[in-house]
Design a protein around this motif. Structure first.
Motif, PDB file in Angstrom:
ATOM      1  N   ILE A 130       0.863  -1.173   0.000  1.00 13.76           N
ATOM      2  CA  ILE A 130       0.000   0.000   0.000  1.00 13.76           C
ATOM      3  C   ILE A 130       0.898   1.220   0.000  1.00 13.76           C
ATOM      4  O   ILE A 130       1.788   1.343   0.841  1.00 13.76           O
ATOM      5  CB  ILE A 130      -0.931   0.008   1.225  1.00 13.76           C
ATOM      6  CG1 ILE A 130      -1.874  -1.201   1.178  1.00 13.76           C
ATOM      7  CG2 ILE A 130      -1.726   1.295   1.303  1.00 13.76           C
ATOM      8  CD1 ILE A 130      -2.782  -1.314   2.376  1.00 13.76           C
ATOM      9  N   GLU A 131       0.665   2.106  -0.955  1.00 12.66           N
ATOM     10  CA  GLU A 131       1.516   3.273  -1.124  1.00 12.66           C
ATOM     11  C   GLU A 131       0.698   4.552  -0.995  1.00 12.66           C
ATOM     12  O   GLU A 131      -0.199   4.809  -1.811  1.00 12.66           O
ATOM     13  CB  GLU A 131       2.199   3.240  -2.503  1.00 12.66           C
ATOM     14  CG  GLU A 131       3.056   2.008  -2.737  1.00 12.66           C
ATOM     15  CD  GLU A 131       3.592   1.936  -4.156  1.00 12.66           C
ATOM     16  OE1 GLU A 131       3.157   2.767  -5.004  1.00 12.66           O
ATOM     17  OE2 GLU A 131       4.428   1.056  -4.432  1.00 12.66           O
ATOM     18  N   ASN A 132       0.960   5.313   0.054  1.00 12.31           N
ATOM     19  CA  ASN A 132       0.403   6.661   0.202  1.00 12.31           C
ATOM     20  C   ASN A 132      -1.124   6.682   0.118  1.00 12.31           C
ATOM     21  O   ASN A 132      -1.716   7.546  -0.523  1.00 12.31           O
ATOM     22  CB  ASN A 132       1.009   7.581  -0.862  1.00 12.31           C
ATOM     23  CG  ASN A 132       0.875   9.049  -0.513  1.00 12.31           C
ATOM     24  OD1 ASN A 132       0.956   9.424   0.651  1.00 12.31           O
ATOM     25  ND2 ASN A 132       0.649   9.880  -1.518  1.00 12.31           N
ATOM     26  N   LEU A 133      -1.757   5.730   0.797  1.00  9.72           N
ATOM     27  CA  LEU A 133      -3.218   5.573   0.724  1.00  9.72           C
ATOM     28  C   LEU A 133      -3.925   6.606   1.591  1.00  9.72           C
ATOM     29  O   LEU A 133      -3.610   6.774   2.770  1.00  9.72           O
ATOM     30  CB  LEU A 133      -3.610   4.167   1.186  1.00  9.72           C
ATOM     31  CG  LEU A 133      -5.100   3.829   1.152  1.00  9.72           C
ATOM     32  CD1 LEU A 133      -5.586   3.653  -0.275  1.00  9.72           C
ATOM     33  CD2 LEU A 133      -5.370   2.563   1.975  1.00  9.72           C
ATOM     34  N   SER A 134      -4.913   7.287   1.004  1.00 13.27           N
ATOM     35  CA  SER A 134      -5.782   8.188   1.749  1.00 13.27           C
ATOM     36  C   SER A 134      -7.228   7.875   1.386  1.00 13.27           C
ATOM     37  O   SER A 134      -7.548   7.664   0.212  1.00 13.27           O
ATOM     38  CB  SER A 134      -5.483   9.662   1.432  1.00 13.27           C
ATOM     39  OG  SER A 134      -4.192  10.028   1.892  1.00 13.27           O
ATOM     40  N   VAL A 135      -8.090   7.837   2.412  1.00 11.17           N
ATOM     41  CA  VAL A 135      -9.512   7.542   2.215  1.00 11.17           C
ATOM     42  C   VAL A 135     -10.329   8.559   3.001  1.00 11.17           C
ATOM     43  O   VAL A 135     -10.056   8.800   4.188  1.00 11.17           O
ATOM     44  CB  VAL A 135      -9.875   6.116   2.693  1.00 11.17           C
ATOM     45  CG1 VAL A 135     -11.358   5.838   2.467  1.00 11.17           C
ATOM     46  CG2 VAL A 135      -9.021   5.067   2.002  1.00 11.17           C
ATOM     47  N   ASN A 136     -11.316   9.141   2.342  1.00 10.94           N
ATOM     48  CA  ASN A 136     -12.224  10.093   2.994  1.00 10.94           C
ATOM     49  C   ASN A 136     -13.622   9.522   3.089  1.00 10.94           C
ATOM     50  O   ASN A 136     -14.078   8.815   2.184  1.00 10.94           O
ATOM     51  CB  ASN A 136     -12.291  11.402   2.199  1.00 10.94           C
ATOM     52  CG  ASN A 136     -11.070  12.275   2.405  1.00 10.94           C
ATOM     53  OD1 ASN A 136     -10.004  11.794   2.780  1.00 10.94           O
ATOM     54  ND2 ASN A 136     -11.226  13.563   2.157  1.00 10.94           N
ATOM     55  N   TYR A 137     -14.315   9.820   4.186  1.00 12.62           N
ATOM     56  CA  TYR A 137     -15.756   9.612   4.296  1.00 12.62           C
ATOM     57  C   TYR A 137     -16.381  10.996   4.378  1.00 12.62           C
ATOM     58  O   TYR A 137     -16.350  11.644   5.423  1.00 12.62           O
ATOM     59  CB  TYR A 137     -16.103   8.809   5.551  1.00 12.62           C
ATOM     60  CG  TYR A 137     -15.745   7.344   5.476  1.00 12.62           C
ATOM     61  CD1 TYR A 137     -16.202   6.544   4.445  1.00 12.62           C
ATOM     62  CD2 TYR A 137     -14.953   6.751   6.454  1.00 12.62           C
ATOM     63  CE1 TYR A 137     -15.890   5.199   4.384  1.00 12.62           C
ATOM     64  CE2 TYR A 137     -14.631   5.403   6.411  1.00 12.62           C
ATOM     65  CZ  TYR A 137     -15.105   4.635   5.367  1.00 12.62           C
ATOM     66  OH  TYR A 137     -14.794   3.296   5.305  1.00 12.62           O
ATOM     67  N   GLY A 138     -16.922  11.461   3.265  1.00 19.92           N
ATOM     68  CA  GLY A 138     -17.415  12.833   3.226  1.00 19.92           C
ATOM     69  C   GLY A 138     -16.259  13.788   3.466  1.00 19.92           C
ATOM     70  O   GLY A 138     -15.231  13.722   2.794  1.00 19.92           O
ATOM     71  N   GLY A 139     -16.391  14.654   4.446  1.00 25.15           N
ATOM     72  CA  GLY A 139     -15.315  15.587   4.741  1.00 25.15           C
ATOM     73  C   GLY A 139     -14.327  15.077   5.763  1.00 25.15           C
ATOM     74  O   GLY A 139     -13.397  15.803   6.158  1.00 25.15           O
ATOM     75  N   ILE A 140     -14.495  13.838   6.207  1.00 26.02           N
ATOM     76  CA  ILE A 140     -13.625  13.269   7.235  1.00 26.02           C
ATOM     77  C   ILE A 140     -12.553  12.402   6.594  1.00 26.02           C
ATOM     78  O   ILE A 140     -12.855  11.518   5.789  1.00 26.02           O
ATOM     79  CB  ILE A 140     -14.439  12.434   8.239  1.00 26.02           C
ATOM     80  CG1 ILE A 140     -15.484  13.303   8.929  1.00 26.02           C
ATOM     81  CG2 ILE A 140     -13.523  11.782   9.264  1.00 26.02           C
ATOM     82  CD1 ILE A 140     -16.448  12.521   9.782  1.00 26.02           C
TER      83      ILE A 140
END
Length: 235
Positions: free
Chosen positions: A6-16
């Motif tokens: 996993i490389e530089n993973l970002s996940v958003n839930y709405g604005g969070i």
């Protein structure tokens, strides 16, 4: 080359932002655990790997292939099985039918039948209850069924999310004995677990997530003896 990167993973839930710039790896045959407080992003990481949720950025590499944009069923076809938090068995289907449905991507009828028998040997209580509706099983039995169902796809990587959640200590011990057996058989596992001590005792390596960010990583034995981990998670 790692089985999973996993490389530089970002996940958003709405604005969070649930996961932020996360990088980790899992080698073939390892048990790797993610530990952290509730809401740290552990389950979200597993859901991103299995493509239940979309990543805002980053790459998920499995066996050298970028699977970051695949449909969930294609991720299963590649060899990743997800045993979700809360078990999610099909309550109105029998134990046997739940196992059959775990093999939905496969066409080898004889192999599927043999694997069902293998799961019944691994989980004798499921054999005893093979014709019962899954919704009538105890919580521990449902967890066994969820793991067995995930194994029916013959995964190369098993994602286990909170396998001990809500279970009595005796049943938790049984579940972790199964995890130990799978490890001995060479199954590669990425484990999310609220019981940090138990998880680290059964893992090769561990990662600590805090508020969606990776803060500490290392050999599980080292993390067990790390004073920061002991104060925060081991009591």
């Amino acid at each position: 080359m790692a089985m999973l990167e996993i490389e530089n993973l970002s996940v958003n839930y709405g604005g969070i932002q649930a996961v932020q710039s996360l990088s980790l790896s899992v080698q073939q045959g390892e048990v790797v655990t993610l530990i952290g407080a509730n809401g740290a992003g552990k389950s979200t990481t597993l859901r991103a790997i299995s493509r239940i949720v979309n990543a805002r950025q980053g790459r998920i590499i499995f066996n050298g292939e970028d699977i970051s944009r695949l449909a969930p069923h294609e991720v299963v076809r590649r060899g990743v099985a997800h045993c979700p938090e809360g078990r999610r068995v099909l309550t109105r289907q029998s134990v046997y039918d739940n196992l059959l449905l775990g093999a939905y991507i496969r066409k080898d009828t004889a192999g599927i039948k043999a694997d069902i028998e293998l799961q019944f040997k691994r989980f004798p209580r499921l054999y005893e209850r093979r014709n019962q509706l899954a919704g009538t099983l105890s919580g521990g039995e449902q967890q066994m069924l969820a793991i067995a169902r995930a194994l029916m796809s013959r995964p190369r990587l098993l994602l286990l999310d909170e396998p001990s959640l809500g279970l009595a200590p005796l049943i938790v011990r049984e579940i972790f004995n199964i995890i130990r057996e799978l490890h001995a058989e060479g199954v590669t596992i990425l484990l999310v677990e609220q019981n940090a001590s138990l998880a680290l005792q059964h893992a090769d390596r561990g990662y600590v997530l805090e508020a969606g960010t990776l803060t500490i990583s290392g050999k599980a034995s080292d993390l067990l003896n790390d004073e920061r981990i002991r104060r925060a998670y081991l009591g």
